[in-house]
Enzyme design. Structure first.
Site, PDB file in Angstrom:
ATOM      1  CE  LYS A 100      -1.717   1.638   4.028  1.00  0.00           C
ATOM      2  NZ  LYS A 100      -1.197   2.988   4.451  1.00  0.00           N
ATOM      3  CG  ASN A 101       2.087   2.553   3.539  1.00  0.00           C
ATOM      4  OD1 ASN A 101       1.012   2.915   3.276  1.00  0.00           O
ATOM      5  ND2 ASN A 101       2.818   2.305   4.776  1.00  0.00           N
ATOM      6  NE  ARG A 107       0.251  10.611  10.372  1.00  0.00           N
ATOM      7  CZ  ARG A 107      -0.015   9.508   9.871  1.00  0.00           C
ATOM      8  NH1 ARG A 107      -1.248   9.030   9.880  1.00  0.00           N
ATOM      9  NH2 ARG A 107       0.827   9.155   8.554  1.00  0.00           N
ATOM     10  CG  ASP A 116       3.265   1.212   9.464  1.00  0.00           C
ATOM     11  OD1 ASP A 116       3.294   1.522   8.301  1.00  0.00           O
ATOM     12  OD2 ASP A 116       2.741   2.156  10.055  1.00  0.00           O
ATOM     13  NE  ARG A 123      -6.928   4.013   5.727  1.00  0.00           N
ATOM     14  CZ  ARG A 123      -5.923   4.556   6.406  1.00  0.00           C
ATOM     15  NH1 ARG A 123      -6.115   4.391   7.728  1.00  0.00           N
ATOM     16  NH2 ARG A 123      -4.757   4.993   5.908  1.00  0.00           N
TER      17      ARG A 123
HETATM   18  C1  EPZ Z   1       4.161   6.892   6.385  1.00  0.00           C
HETATM   19  O1  EPZ Z   1       3.252   7.726   6.838  1.00  0.00           O
HETATM   20  C2  EPZ Z   1       3.223   5.759   6.256  1.00  0.00           C
HETATM   21  N1  EPZ Z   1       2.248   5.914   5.344  1.00  0.00           N
HETATM   22  C3  EPZ Z   1       2.927   5.272   7.725  1.00  0.00           C
HETATM   23  O2  EPZ Z   1       2.006   4.057   7.461  1.00  0.00           O
HETATM   24  C4  EPZ Z   1       3.855   4.992   8.691  1.00  0.00           C
HETATM   25  O3  EPZ Z   1       3.396   4.570   9.870  1.00  0.00           O
HETATM   26  C5  EPZ Z   1       4.922   6.170   8.467  1.00  0.00           C
HETATM   27  O4  EPZ Z   1       5.258   6.711   7.069  1.00  0.00           O
HETATM   28  C6  EPZ Z   1       6.160   5.921   9.166  1.00  0.00           C
HETATM   29  O5  EPZ Z   1       6.704   4.659   8.931  1.00  0.00           O
HETATM   30  C7  EPZ Z   1       2.233   5.739   3.982  1.00  0.00           C
HETATM   31  O6  EPZ Z   1       3.333   5.783   3.549  1.00  0.00           O
HETATM   32  C8  EPZ Z   1       1.083   5.977   3.319  1.00  0.00           C
HETATM   33  P1  EPZ Z   1       6.161  10.260   8.354  1.00  0.00           P
HETATM   34  P2  EPZ Z   1       3.897   9.282   7.044  1.00  0.00           P
HETATM   35  O7  EPZ Z   1       5.911  11.330   7.707  1.00  0.00           O
HETATM   36  O8  EPZ Z   1       4.792   9.497   5.709  1.00  0.00           O
HETATM   37  C9  EPZ Z   1       6.164  13.445  11.944  1.00  0.00           C
HETATM   38  C10 EPZ Z   1       0.329   2.562   7.635  1.00  0.00           C
HETATM   39  O9  EPZ Z   1      -0.177   1.996   8.745  1.00  0.00           O
HETATM   40  N2  EPZ Z   1       6.042  14.693  10.743  1.00  0.00           N
HETATM   41  O10 EPZ Z   1       7.592   9.483   8.462  1.00  0.00           O
HETATM   42  O11 EPZ Z   1       2.652  10.205   7.349  1.00  0.00           O
HETATM   43  C11 EPZ Z   1       4.883  12.635  12.012  1.00  0.00           C
HETATM   44  O12 EPZ Z   1       3.909  13.328  12.874  1.00  0.00           O
HETATM   45  C12 EPZ Z   1       0.585   4.019   7.654  1.00  0.00           C
HETATM   46  O13 EPZ Z   1       0.419   2.034   6.661  1.00  0.00           O
HETATM   47  C13 EPZ Z   1       6.273  16.024  11.122  1.00  0.00           C
HETATM   48  O14 EPZ Z   1       6.256  16.290  12.380  1.00  0.00           O
HETATM   49  O15 EPZ Z   1       4.864   9.519   8.358  1.00  0.00           O
HETATM   50  C14 EPZ Z   1       5.205  11.255  12.827  1.00  0.00           C
HETATM   51  O16 EPZ Z   1       5.476  11.382  13.864  1.00  0.00           O
HETATM   52  C15 EPZ Z   1       0.336   4.644   9.351  1.00  0.00           C
HETATM   53  N3  EPZ Z   1       5.716  16.714  10.131  1.00  0.00           N
HETATM   54  C16 EPZ Z   1       6.767  11.072  12.075  1.00  0.00           C
HETATM   55  O17 EPZ Z   1       7.102  12.420  11.485  1.00  0.00           O
HETATM   56  C17 EPZ Z   1       5.709  16.323   8.834  1.00  0.00           C
HETATM   57  O18 EPZ Z   1       5.550  17.230   8.021  1.00  0.00           O
HETATM   58  C18 EPZ Z   1       6.987  10.237  11.024  1.00  0.00           C
HETATM   59  O19 EPZ Z   1       5.810  10.455  10.200  1.00  0.00           O
HETATM   60  C19 EPZ Z   1       5.580  14.904   8.628  1.00  0.00           C
HETATM   61  C20 EPZ Z   1       5.827  13.927   9.580  1.00  0.00           C
END
Ligand code: EPZ
Length: 417
Positions: A22-23, A121, A306, A398
């Site tokens: 998915k990701n 998020r 995840d 999802r």
């Molecule tokens: C991706 O989400 C994945 N989703 C998530 O999978 C996964 O848990 C996550 O990466 C971490 O591996 C997809 O790929 C579609 P991040 P993403 O930006 O990109 C903070 C699932 O279950 N952050 O790496 O949103 C954020 O709050 C989903 O399949 C900021 O502060 O994750 C988090 O604490 C859930 N500012 C951390 O970084 C930003 O602008 C990591 O988030 C962006 C993120």
């Protein structure tokens, strides 16, 4: 509201092919906007999040159709440069369209994807990076209004945290920008590498993906491509947990073992015998699991956040105590209260969850509140003797393709009602 009814306590057996990731699918679907024409994506999972992405492409004016696990997207003609709130709110990660749309149009409007079940998020890292690349972005009343007055250009971006989505948005925008972009402290997930492979197949020049520094040389000559999506490592880890808690012997095909390097030790420490051979893996669970002791979620190549929920269901019935530290999201323990209804002994203190393994779980009626939490409840129900009911299966759908069919093919008694 979809519901699973699971008659647990059965040993599973047989072989399962792991679905596409998915990701990896979501950012690559967004990236097809960079290259007007027909791109073909193989091994695309049938998921509600993928459908939501295809609906966004269709809303913009593209055509998208599915032939089995192959998705054909034609982004040659586009007619809209905004995504309405209804489509943005169907899927939190729809922000991944921003980089692609700003590269295709000079003006883009989209609503904030908002928070989700995992807590707020934020998208500040996405917006800061795009501003450095020449995008003027105003944020008012949950609406993003993005405008490139001069031109989208390369920049040297340093990410304070290795955000997966921000890394992907920057890569996609940079592939079509003028000049060279470097991303320091980039996310290193396999899905980042898969996106880079797709972009390079479209004629981009992306190097360093999988490491902490990625260099992208922009091109105005990007063209459609054909690509096969990598397997979903989190679905694999989820099914490994299901095999482990049911004392099963399961073979997995269509996996990339190196993507599982951070989860394999947890299963081996729990007493599972894992044999990796070619593109396959065999997991033989012990009669009684041993607690894995400590699990800290970290950016790749650390233990994936995840997989935390499904693996917690395994820890819930392992012999001994396991400490989980969830470092990635502030509220990713919604499954704990529901696991306790199965008789699990789990205490949460902030980002730490302490799991004291019990000999067996008891059937229960529970509700899922997020995608991976739903997967954890399914794993627990497979282990608990008796009939359990799990509400909120729309969360599961999802990210898990035809999951009740996959589990039934392994001998589980799962009915979707
Ligand atoms: C991706 O989400 C994945 N989703 C998530 O999978 C996964 O848990 C996550 O990466 C971490 O591996 C997809 O790929 C579609 P991040 P993403 O930006 O990109 C903070 C699932 O279950 N952050 O790496 O949103 C954020 O709050 C989903 O399949 C900021 O502060 O994750 C988090 O604490 C859930 N500012 C951390 O970084 C930003 O602008 C990591 O988030 C962006 C993120």
């Amino acid at each position: 509201m979809s519901v699973y009814v699971i008659e647990g306590g059965r040993t599973l057996s047989g072989e399962v092919k792991i679905q596409g990731s998915k990701n990896s699918t979501l950012p690559i679907l967004a990236a097809t906007l960079l290259c007007g024409g027909e791109s073909v994506l193989f091994n695309c999972p049938r998921l509600s999040d993928v459908e939501a992405s295809l609906d966004i492409l269709r809303y913009i004016g593209c055509t998208a159709r599915r032939e089995g696990s192959t998705v054909i997207v034609d982004t040659g003609s586009v007619s809209r440069c905004e995504i309405p709130p209804t489509l943005m709110h169907r899927m939190r990660s729809s922000i991944i369209f921003l980089g692609a749309m700003i590269a295709r149009f000079d003006r883009v409007r989209m609503s904030f994807p908002g928070g989700c079940e995992l807590g707020p998020r934020p998208i500040d890292l996405h917006l800061d990076a795009l501003r450095e690349m020449g995008v003027e972005i105003s944020e008012e009343h949950g609406e993003l209004d993005c405008y490139v007055s001069d031109r989208l250009h390369g920049a040297d971006i340093v990410l304070p945290i290795p955000s997966v989505g921000a890394t992907e948005n920057i890569m996609i925008a940079a592939a079509a920008a003028h000049g060279v972009t470097t991303i320091s402290n980039a996310a290193r997930e396999p899905e980042i590498v898969d996106l880079a492979d797709f972009l390079n197949a479209c004629g981009a020049a992306v190097s360093g993906a999988g490491g902490s520094t990625i260099v992208i040389e922009g091109s105005s000559e990007l063209h459609p491509a054909t690509h096969s999506i990598i397997p979903d490592r989190i679905v694999a880890a989820t099914l490994m947990s299901a095999a482990a808690v049911t004392g099963s012997d399961i073979r997995f095909t269509g996996i990339i073992p190196s993507h599982l390097e951070s989860v394999l030790p947890v299963f081996r420490d729990s007493g599972c015998d894992i044999d990796i051979r070619g593109g396959g893996m065999r997991l033989i669970a012990p009669y009684r699991l041993t607690a894995p002791k400590l699990i800290r979620t970290m950016p790749y190549p650390g233990f994936p956040t995840d997989a935390q929920a499904p693996v917690m269901s395994m820890a819930a019935v392992a012999d001994g105590m396991t400490v989980f530290v969830e470092n990635m999201f502030i509220s990713r323990y919604s499954h704990v209260s529901e696991l306790c209804r199965f008789g699990a002994d789990i205490r949460v203190e902030g980002k730490v969850a302490v799991v004291d393994g019990v000999r067996r779980l008891l059937s229960a009626d529970v509700s899922a509140r997020d995608l991976r939490g739903a997967a954890a409840l399914v794993v627990a129900a497979l282990c608990a003797k008796g009939a359990s009911e799990i509400r909120g299966i729309e969360y599961l759908e999802r990210g898990y393709e035809d999951f009740e069919l996959v589990l039934s093919s392994l001998g589980a008694d799962v009915k979707k009602v």
